[in-house]
Design a protein around this motif. Sequence first.
Motif: not given
Length: 285
Positions: A114-129
């Motif tokens: 879960d922590i791995l997922l939210v870290v990847s989400v934080g990185i991906y979404e900040e880069l994209c949006f």
Amino acid sequence: MKKFLALLKKYPLLNMILTVAVCYLGIQFFDRACDNLAQCALLRVILAVVCGASIFAISGSKSFEKLDKDIGYVQLKYIGFLIFGVIVGLVGFVPALKGGVKLVDKWPLELFFDILLVVSVGIYEELCFRVIINDALLYQFRNNKYIFVWIAIVSSVIFGLVHIIGASIETPIALTQAILKTLTSALMGFGLLILYWKTHNFWAIAISHAIYDSLPLIAGQIFDTGASVGSYISEETIVSDGFTFNKGYFLIGLYAIQLIIHIILVLGLLKVLKSIDFKKIRQEW
């Protein structure tokens, strides 16, 4: 391929549109096929790499150079959002505190993923949006008088809408949830955009985003509450040992409270907004 890359570098707006479209299609077509949190995290890592390549084509390595600088500053300015995340996370423990809720099998491993997922989400979404939309619009329309207003609108609206895309919105309850969730996410994103303008530090806002996302999800990875995860739009009713929980009305109440708090927190960030040297950003970013 070289001509295509040169075209993306020459036209940042085209680059942005293609990248956001690729990320959207990637989530829509492949996220549903993910069987576990690890696969979902891997998908977002792949999309983050795509976004990173896109940003390098637009503005080079500028947004990746400040690895540790300003991280504490951003966390401090974003602390109100993080505190709200803690409160929502504590609410998730209510069913467990009432008793009769079992621990998830191998919960330490589930919590890790879960922590791995939210870290990847934080990185991906900040880069994209945040980063791509900001840099692409700024590089494409640098001399536009209202460019920062347009960046704020486009970035915030898109970020708000992606949280409800694909959800089933067929009832007044679902529609209310969708509107409130879009607004709350847009305001959260605008807060992060202000801090990105202030620090030009992608890593700092990505960490804040990851922390904010992780806090409400912890209980669900430790305790088997019977609730489904995934969509932000839900009318699910959970019945367990005489305890009835209507998720539809709960989410409306939660999002309404969240909206009010996010408005207050964004107003608190206006002091930071006023301190930003937009002329310097326009000239040197």
